[in-house]
Design a protein around this motif. Structure first.
Motif, PDB file in Angstrom:
ATOM      1  N   THR A  14      22.771 -16.408   4.802  1.00 45.50           N
ATOM      2  CA  THR A  14      22.471 -17.406   5.823  1.00 45.50           C
ATOM      3  C   THR A  14      20.986 -17.367   6.112  1.00 45.50           C
ATOM      4  O   THR A  14      20.404 -16.299   6.312  1.00 45.50           O
ATOM      5  CB  THR A  14      23.263 -17.116   7.109  1.00 45.50           C
ATOM      6  OG1 THR A  14      24.655 -17.074   6.799  1.00 45.50           O
ATOM      7  CG2 THR A  14      23.017 -18.201   8.146  1.00 45.50           C
ATOM      8  N   LEU A  15      20.347 -18.533   6.133  1.00 44.66           N
ATOM      9  CA  LEU A  15      18.905 -18.611   6.354  1.00 44.66           C
ATOM     10  C   LEU A  15      18.599 -18.979   7.796  1.00 44.66           C
ATOM     11  O   LEU A  15      19.394 -19.628   8.472  1.00 44.66           O
ATOM     12  CB  LEU A  15      18.274 -19.642   5.417  1.00 44.66           C
ATOM     13  CG  LEU A  15      18.396 -19.363   3.919  1.00 44.66           C
ATOM     14  CD1 LEU A  15      17.712 -20.474   3.127  1.00 44.66           C
ATOM     15  CD2 LEU A  15      17.817 -18.007   3.554  1.00 44.66           C
ATOM     16  N   LEU A  16      17.410 -18.563   8.242  1.00 43.86           N
ATOM     17  CA  LEU A  16      16.970 -18.859   9.595  1.00 43.86           C
ATOM     18  C   LEU A  16      15.829 -19.865   9.544  1.00 43.86           C
ATOM     19  O   LEU A  16      14.788 -19.611   8.927  1.00 43.86           O
ATOM     20  CB  LEU A  16      16.508 -17.584  10.302  1.00 43.86           C
ATOM     21  CG  LEU A  16      16.191 -17.725  11.798  1.00 43.86           C
ATOM     22  CD1 LEU A  16      17.468 -17.992  12.591  1.00 43.86           C
ATOM     23  CD2 LEU A  16      15.493 -16.473  12.328  1.00 43.86           C
ATOM     24  N   CYS A  17      16.034 -21.010  10.183  1.00 43.05           N
ATOM     25  CA  CYS A  17      14.978 -22.000  10.332  1.00 43.05           C
ATOM     26  C   CYS A  17      14.202 -21.701  11.618  1.00 43.05           C
ATOM     27  O   CYS A  17      14.659 -20.922  12.459  1.00 43.05           O
ATOM     28  CB  CYS A  17      15.569 -23.408  10.372  1.00 43.05           C
ATOM     29  SG  CYS A  17      14.363 -24.726  10.092  1.00 43.05           S
ATOM     30  N   ASP A  18      13.045 -22.309  11.769  1.00 44.98           N
ATOM     31  CA  ASP A  18      12.222 -22.014  12.935  1.00 44.98           C
ATOM     32  C   ASP A  18      12.705 -22.766  14.167  1.00 44.98           C
ATOM     33  O   ASP A  18      13.775 -23.388  14.151  1.00 44.98           O
ATOM     34  CB  ASP A  18      10.742 -22.287  12.645  1.00 44.98           C
ATOM     35  CG  ASP A  18      10.471 -23.715  12.180  1.00 44.98           C
ATOM     36  OD1 ASP A  18      11.413 -24.527  12.184  1.00 44.98           O
ATOM     37  OD2 ASP A  18       9.326 -24.010  11.808  1.00 44.98           O
ATOM     38  N   GLY A  19      11.926 -22.687  15.244  1.00 40.91           N
ATOM     39  CA  GLY A  19      12.308 -23.313  16.504  1.00 40.91           C
ATOM     40  C   GLY A  19      11.429 -24.502  16.835  1.00 40.91           C
ATOM     41  O   GLY A  19      10.829 -25.121  15.956  1.00 40.91           O
ATOM     42  N   ALA A  20      11.345 -24.810  18.109  1.00 43.73           N
ATOM     43  CA  ALA A  20      10.677 -26.032  18.561  1.00 43.73           C
ATOM     44  C   ALA A  20       9.176 -26.005  18.293  1.00 43.73           C
ATOM     45  O   ALA A  20       8.507 -24.999  18.548  1.00 43.73           O
ATOM     46  CB  ALA A  20      10.927 -26.230  20.053  1.00 43.73           C
ATOM     47  N   MET A  21       8.666 -27.125  17.816  1.00 45.51           N
ATOM     48  CA  MET A  21       7.220 -27.321  17.716  1.00 45.51           C
ATOM     49  C   MET A  21       6.686 -27.936  19.004  1.00 45.51           C
ATOM     50  O   MET A  21       5.673 -27.500  19.552  1.00 45.51           O
ATOM     51  CB  MET A  21       6.879 -28.208  16.522  1.00 45.51           C
ATOM     52  CG  MET A  21       5.410 -28.624  16.428  1.00 45.51           C
ATOM     53  SD  MET A  21       4.245 -27.253  16.295  1.00 45.51           S
ATOM     54  CE  MET A  21       4.544 -26.683  14.619  1.00 45.51           C
ATOM     55  N   GLY A  22       7.377 -28.971  19.507  1.00 42.60           N
ATOM     56  CA  GLY A  22       6.912 -29.650  20.712  1.00 42.60           C
ATOM     57  C   GLY A  22       6.760 -28.714  21.896  1.00 42.60           C
ATOM     58  O   GLY A  22       5.781 -28.805  22.660  1.00 42.60           O
TER      59      GLY A  22
END
Length: 316
Positions: A14-22
């Protein structure tokens, strides 16, 4: 990167994507109405630092600062003629932040164009596909490994974006919608197993266009998306995302699913909009989402590198 690289990796873990940019841009001083994508040129060190913070938190997938990077979105800020430059710079900054070595992949971010297709609006499908192709090509030239088309609400717009991205290169295309809850219990601030809900209380989810999870995901799969799922959802509490995960996995069949929850349902506190979920609360979601079959887990509005670090620890 070939299309098979990311998909092969998804078959092993399972891969982890990043979080909020805004959220991070606002924390660094982005003013209301200001174009965040312009920072790719005017404040590149800040953008690179945000990407690096997410990478150091343990994220495998790093998303470019190009959510509003279509020419029509940028034209609202008088920047339409800089679309190519802003998107190339956005991809290059993410690439620079994480380097060339795996396990980091750079996802070129494409968001909604901000209007409606004919006959509701004035945008023709042919013109919109051209606009998406322009953005995708700039992201590719800037160094993106794959495309993420996110926060969509119209399956027809999603399909055009998917096909546009596919026409640029043979690379992974990730497609995510924004869903709202239309039925069921009120938002819950703590994650609970979907099986723990009383019979008949499971919420229903639809986009603001009224499209169900099954229809939205089905049309994205038919258009050729390699990964499908959801991000955002203003009416969703943390527990709701577990119900949404189940619906997404069921609708996707054999296609991998991605889910990027907000840090809880937004609340007004002393005149400010906040997302209340703590890093520890977001981390509680991770093993449950994984058990439900979600293959890429990340964060959306309100999440920070601290949230993603906690989620990375939970994933390991």
């Amino acid at each position: 990167m070939s299309k098979s690289d990311l998909l092969t990796e998804l078959g092993t873990r399972t891969l982890l994507c990043d979080g909020a940019m805004g959220t991070q841009l606002i924390a660094r001083g982005l003013a209301a109405g200001e174009c965040g994508e312009q920072w790719n040129l005017t404040r590149p060190d800040d953008i690179e630092a945000i990407h690096r913070a997410y990478a150091h938190a343990g994220c495998d997938l790093i998303t470019t600062n190009t959510f509003g990077g279509t020419t029509c979105s940028l034209e609202r800020h008088g920047l339409g003629d800089q679309a190519d430059e802003l998107n190339r710079a956005g991809a290059a900054l993410a690439r620079k932040a994480v380097g060339e070595e795996r396990p980091h992949w750079v996802l070129g971010d494409i968001g909604p164009f901000g209007g409606f297709l004919e006959p509701i609006g004035e945008m023709s499908p042919r013109e919109l596909r051209r606009i998406f192709e322009q953005q995708a090509l700039a992201l590719r030239r800037g160094g993106a490994d794959a495309i993420i088309i996110e926060t969509m609400v119209d399956p027809a717009e999603m399909a055009l974006a998917i096909k546009a991205a596919q026409s640029v290169a043979d690379w992974p295309v990730i497609a995510t919608y924004a869903f709202n809850k239309t039925d069921g219990p009120a938002p819950d601030s703590s994650p609970k197993s979907p099986s723990a809900s009383p019979a008949g209380t499971a919420p229903e989810f639809r986009t603001i266009m009224g499209t169900s999870v099954a229809d939205a995901v089905g049309q994205a799969v038919d258009a050729g998306a390699d990964v499908v799922g959801a991000n955002c959802g203003t009416s969703l509490g943390l527990g709701d995302y577990l119900h949404l995960a189940r619906a997404l996995v069921q609708a996707a069949g054999r296609v991998p699913v991605i889910l990027q929850p907000n840090a809880g349902s937004p609340q007004m506190v002393e005149g400010k909009l906040i997302h209340p979920a703590s890093p520890a609360q977001m981390a509680e979601l991770v093993p449950q989402l994984k058990a439900l079959g979600v293959r890429i887990i990340g964060g959306c509005c309100g999440t920070t590198p601290a949230h993603l670090a906690a989620m990375a620890a939970a994933l390991k």
